[in-house]
Write a protein that holds these residues in place. Structure first.
Motif, PDB file in Angstrom:
ATOM      1  N   PRO A  90      26.809 -79.343 -26.123  1.00 55.65           N
ATOM      2  CA  PRO A  90      26.425 -77.921 -25.890  1.00 55.65           C
ATOM      3  C   PRO A  90      28.002 -77.157 -26.443  1.00 55.65           C
ATOM      4  O   PRO A  90      27.709 -75.821 -27.051  1.00 55.65           O
ATOM      5  N   GLU A  91      29.116 -77.635 -26.174  1.00 49.36           N
ATOM      6  CA  GLU A  91      30.347 -77.128 -26.594  1.00 49.36           C
ATOM      7  C   GLU A  91      30.714 -76.820 -28.189  1.00 49.36           C
ATOM      8  O   GLU A  91      31.294 -76.001 -28.653  1.00 49.36           O
ATOM      9  N   ALA A  92      29.644 -77.819 -28.850  1.00 50.71           N
ATOM     10  CA  ALA A  92      29.853 -77.878 -30.233  1.00 50.71           C
ATOM     11  C   ALA A  92      29.424 -76.400 -30.608  1.00 50.71           C
ATOM     12  O   ALA A  92      29.925 -75.765 -31.637  1.00 50.71           O
ATOM     13  N   LEU A 107      41.611 -62.709 -26.673  1.00 51.99           N
ATOM     14  CA  LEU A 107      42.071 -62.013 -25.463  1.00 51.99           C
ATOM     15  C   LEU A 107      41.651 -62.422 -24.118  1.00 51.99           C
ATOM     16  O   LEU A 107      40.443 -62.214 -23.887  1.00 51.99           O
ATOM     17  N   ARG A 108      42.485 -63.037 -23.207  1.00 44.69           N
ATOM     18  CA  ARG A 108      42.017 -62.940 -21.745  1.00 44.69           C
ATOM     19  C   ARG A 108      43.069 -62.287 -20.803  1.00 44.69           C
ATOM     20  O   ARG A 108      44.002 -62.859 -20.335  1.00 44.69           O
ATOM     21  N   PRO A 109      42.425 -60.885 -20.512  1.00 46.41           N
ATOM     22  CA  PRO A 109      43.313 -60.265 -19.674  1.00 46.41           C
ATOM     23  C   PRO A 109      42.952 -60.737 -18.105  1.00 46.41           C
ATOM     24  O   PRO A 109      41.989 -61.031 -17.723  1.00 46.41           O
ATOM     25  N   VAL A 142      44.679 -78.603 -31.499  1.00 56.82           N
ATOM     26  CA  VAL A 142      43.994 -79.798 -31.278  1.00 56.82           C
ATOM     27  C   VAL A 142      42.681 -79.785 -31.303  1.00 56.82           C
ATOM     28  O   VAL A 142      42.093 -80.617 -31.159  1.00 56.82           O
ATOM     29  N   TYR A 143      42.087 -78.635 -30.832  1.00 53.16           N
ATOM     30  CA  TYR A 143      40.666 -78.361 -30.747  1.00 53.16           C
ATOM     31  C   TYR A 143      40.011 -78.516 -32.128  1.00 53.16           C
ATOM     32  O   TYR A 143      38.629 -79.261 -32.348  1.00 53.16           O
ATOM     33  N   PHE A 144      40.779 -78.566 -33.386  1.00 51.45           N
ATOM     34  CA  PHE A 144      40.205 -78.520 -34.933  1.00 51.45           C
ATOM     35  C   PHE A 144      40.875 -79.690 -35.403  1.00 51.45           C
ATOM     36  O   PHE A 144      40.574 -80.073 -36.560  1.00 51.45           O
ATOM     37  N   GLY A 250      46.420 -72.249 -24.225  1.00 56.11           N
ATOM     38  CA  GLY A 250      45.853 -70.904 -23.536  1.00 56.11           C
ATOM     39  C   GLY A 250      44.670 -71.322 -22.934  1.00 56.11           C
ATOM     40  O   GLY A 250      44.269 -70.608 -21.859  1.00 56.11           O
ATOM     41  N   ASP A 251      43.740 -72.296 -23.114  1.00 55.55           N
ATOM     42  CA  ASP A 251      42.896 -72.597 -22.415  1.00 55.55           C
ATOM     43  C   ASP A 251      43.227 -72.997 -20.983  1.00 55.55           C
ATOM     44  O   ASP A 251      42.694 -72.426 -20.016  1.00 55.55           O
ATOM     45  N   ILE A 252      44.310 -73.788 -20.861  1.00 54.78           N
ATOM     46  CA  ILE A 252      44.890 -74.103 -19.575  1.00 54.78           C
ATOM     47  C   ILE A 252      45.657 -72.942 -18.863  1.00 54.78           C
ATOM     48  O   ILE A 252      45.177 -72.613 -17.703  1.00 54.78           O
ATOM     49  N   TYR A 286      32.273 -62.003 -27.297  1.00 57.64           N
ATOM     50  CA  TYR A 286      32.735 -61.663 -25.831  1.00 57.64           C
ATOM     51  C   TYR A 286      32.174 -62.669 -24.950  1.00 57.64           C
ATOM     52  O   TYR A 286      30.948 -62.883 -25.002  1.00 57.64           O
ATOM     53  N   GLU A 287      33.005 -62.994 -24.159  1.00 58.17           N
ATOM     54  CA  GLU A 287      32.697 -64.144 -23.317  1.00 58.17           C
ATOM     55  C   GLU A 287      33.275 -64.354 -22.055  1.00 58.17           C
ATOM     56  O   GLU A 287      34.617 -64.165 -22.258  1.00 58.17           O
ATOM     57  N   PRO A 288      32.527 -64.557 -20.745  1.00 58.53           N
ATOM     58  CA  PRO A 288      33.420 -64.858 -19.690  1.00 58.53           C
ATOM     59  C   PRO A 288      34.255 -66.113 -19.647  1.00 58.53           C
ATOM     60  O   PRO A 288      33.682 -67.045 -20.314  1.00 58.53           O
TER      61      PRO A 288
HETATM   62  C1  IPM Z   1      36.866 -71.892 -22.501  1.00 60.98           C
HETATM   63  C2  IPM Z   1      36.118 -73.184 -22.287  1.00 60.98           C
HETATM   64  C3  IPM Z   1      36.000 -73.994 -23.619  1.00 60.98           C
HETATM   65  C4  IPM Z   1      37.349 -74.311 -24.063  1.00 60.98           C
HETATM   66  C5  IPM Z   1      34.899 -75.037 -23.613  1.00 60.98           C
HETATM   67  C6  IPM Z   1      33.501 -74.436 -22.848  1.00 60.98           C
HETATM   68  C7  IPM Z   1      34.918 -75.767 -24.878  1.00 60.98           C
HETATM   69  O1  IPM Z   1      36.994 -74.080 -21.473  1.00 60.98           O
HETATM   70  O2  IPM Z   1      36.333 -71.090 -23.233  1.00 60.98           O
HETATM   71  O3  IPM Z   1      38.075 -71.920 -22.086  1.00 60.98           O
HETATM   72  O4  IPM Z   1      37.770 -75.195 -23.961  1.00 60.98           O
HETATM   73  O5  IPM Z   1      37.512 -73.481 -25.026  1.00 60.98           O
END
Ligand code: IPM
Ligand code: MG
Length: 371
Positions: A90-92, A107-109, A142-144, A250-252, A286-288
Motif C-alpha cells: 500500500p505504501e508504494a 510541511l508538517r506544522p 533513504v526512502y529512494f 523528518g518522518d521521525i 495534502y495528507e494527515p
Molecule cells: C508518513 C508515513 C509514511 C512515511 C509511510 C506510510 C510510508 O509514515 O507520511 O510519515 O514513512 O513517509
C-alpha cells in the motif's frame, strides 16, 4: 461562482475513508453554501486498490494526479497486506505519488491550540502556544536511494542494503523553502542532520551553512544534530520555528512533534513541488500525518481533524483561499473549545464524539460562521 477547482480524493485504507468522508461533507458544504466549488474525482489507492486491481495505484489514477489541481490523500496500509511484495505494498502508491509529482517539500506544522493544551502528554507549560513546522525532504534520501534490497555475499550470507544519498540540488531546494517559510514566521531555521556520523550529514551541514550565509543572512540559522533535536523538542520546543531535515529524520521528528499537539490525529501536512517556470502550476498533495490506524478502523473512533486541517492547507497553498482556510481552522478551534473530542484527544469534562458526530459539529459551526 468561482471556477471549478479540481481535486483528486484518495481515501485509501483503514481510517482513511472515514476521515475523508467528513472532509467530503465540508466540501459539499462549500459547494452548497459557500462561494467555492470543487470538482472532485475519487479513486482507490493503497491496499484498497491492490485488492481490486493488484497494484497500489493505477496508471489512470497517476494521470489524473498529474492533471488535477491538488490531491487529497487519506492513509494507506494495514496488516492485511503484510505479505504483499514491496513494489505492490500500500505504501508504494503513496511513495510513487510523492516521487512522480516531485513533491519534495513536506510541511508538517505542529500547532498546540489552547483547547488542546491539556491533551498533550507533555506538561502544559512546555507546549502552550506552540507553533512550529517540521519541513521534511520527501523525494530522496533513504526512502529512494539505490542500491537497495537483498544481496548474497560470496560466502553465501545474506546482506540487506538501504542507501542514504542526496544531491546538492535536492538539499538546496528544500533549504530555500525552509528559509522562505521562516521569513513569514519567526525567522528562525534549524537544520537537523547527523554530521557527526554520516557523510550525507556533513553535506547537509556544509550546504545549509552556505545557503544561510549567502542567500538568507537575515534569517537566524542553527545546525542541530537530529538526535539532539528529538531531545530538545521534548525539553523546550519553543526554541524552534522551522526545522528542516531529510526524509527519514523528518518522518521521525514529525511524529514526535505531532504528539506534542495532543494526538497524531491533529497533525495535517502539505507536500509541495516547485511551481512550473512556464505555467506556474505547482503539484501538491495534502495528507494527515497519522496513518491508517487499522486497530480502530471502521469503529467511528477516528479523529477527522488532521484530515480536515490538511484540506484547509489545500485551500491556502493550492487555491489561494486564505479566508476559507481561516474559516475551516476557526471552526476546528470552536468545536474543540465547545469540548467535543474523539477518543484520542478526550479530556475530563469533555464530550466524547464519534468521527461522524465530530463532522456534524464542524458543519454546524460552518453554518454559524456565515450567519
Ligand atoms: C508518513 C508515513 C509514511 C512515511 C509511510 C506510510 C510510508 O509514515 O507520511 O510519515 O514513512 O513517509
Ligand atoms: Mg511517518
Amino acid at each position: 461562482m468561482a471556477a471549478n477547482r479540481k481535486i483528486l480524493v484518495l481515501p485509501g485504507d483503514g481510517i482513511g475513508p472515514e476521515v475523508m468522508a467528513q472532509v467530503q461533507r465540508v466540501i459539499d458544504w462549500f459547494d452548497n453554501k459557500g462561494s467555492v466549488r470543487f470538482e472532485v474525482t475519487e479513486d482507490l489507492v493503497g491496499g484498497a486498490c491492490y485488492d481490486s486491481h493488484g497494484v497500489s495505484i493505477r496508471e489512470e489514477t497517476m494521470e489524473i494526479a498529474v492533471s488535477t489541481d491538488a490531491v487529497l490523500f487519506g492513509a494507506v496500509g494495514g496488516p492485511s497486506w503484510d505479505d504483499v511484495p514491496r513494489e505492490h505494498r500500500p505504501e508504494a502508491g503513496l511513495l510513487r505519488l510523492r516521487k512522480d509529482l516531485d513533491l519534495f517539500a513536506n510541511l508538517r506544522p505542529a500547532i498546540v491550540l489552547d483547547a488542546m493544551v491539556e491533551s498533550s502528554t507533555l506538561k502544559s507549560e512546555i507546549v502552550k502556544g506552540l507553533d512550529i513546522i517540521i519541513l521534511r525532504e520527501l523525494t530522496s534520501g533513504v526512502y529512494f536511494g539505490e542500491p537497495r534490497g537483498e544481496q548474497i555475499m560470496d560466502d553465501g550470507t545474506k546482506r540487506v542494503v538501504d542507501t542514504q544519498a542526496y544531491t546538492e540540488d535536492e538539499i538546496v531546494r528544500i533549504l530555500r523553502v525552509a528559509f522562505e517559510l521562516a521569513r513569514q514566521r519567526k525567522n528562525r531555521v534549524h537544520c537537523a542532520e547527523k554530521s557527526n556520523v554520516m557523510e550525507t550529514g556533513v553535506f547537509w551541514r556544509q550546504i545549509s551553512a552556505r545557503v544561510a550565509r549567502e542567500e538568507y543572512p537575515d534569517v537566524e540559522f542553527d545546525h542541530i544534530l537530529a538526535d539532539n533535536c528529538a531531545m530538545q523538542l521534548l525539553r523546550d520546543p519553543h526554541q524552534f520555528d522551522v526545522i528542516v531535515t531529510d526524509n527519514l529524520f523528518g518522518d521521525i521528528l514529525s511524529d514526535e512533534a505531532a504528539m506534542m499537539t495532543g494526538s497524531l490525529g491533529m497533525l495535517p501536512s502539505a507536500s509541495l513541488g516547485n511551481p512550473d517556470p512556464v505555467t506556474g502550476k505547482r503539484y501538491a498533495m495534502y495528507e494527515p500525518v497519522h496513518g491508517s490506524a487499522p486497530d480502530i478502523a471502521g469503529e467511528g473512533k477516528a479523529n477527522p481533524l488532521a484530515m480536515l486541517l490538511s484540506f484547509s492547507m489545500m485551500l491556502r497553498y493550492s487555491f489561494d483561499l486564505p479566508e476559507e482556510a481561516d474559516r475551516v481552522e476557526t471552526v476546528v478551534q470552536n468545536v474543540l473549545n465547545e469540548g467535543f473530542r474523539t477518543g484520542d484527544i478526550m479530556q475530563d469534562g469533555c464530550h466524547l464524539v464519534s468521527t461522524e458526530e465530530m463532522g456534524s459539529n464542524l458543519l454546524l459551526e460552518l453554518d454559524r460562521s456565515v450567519q
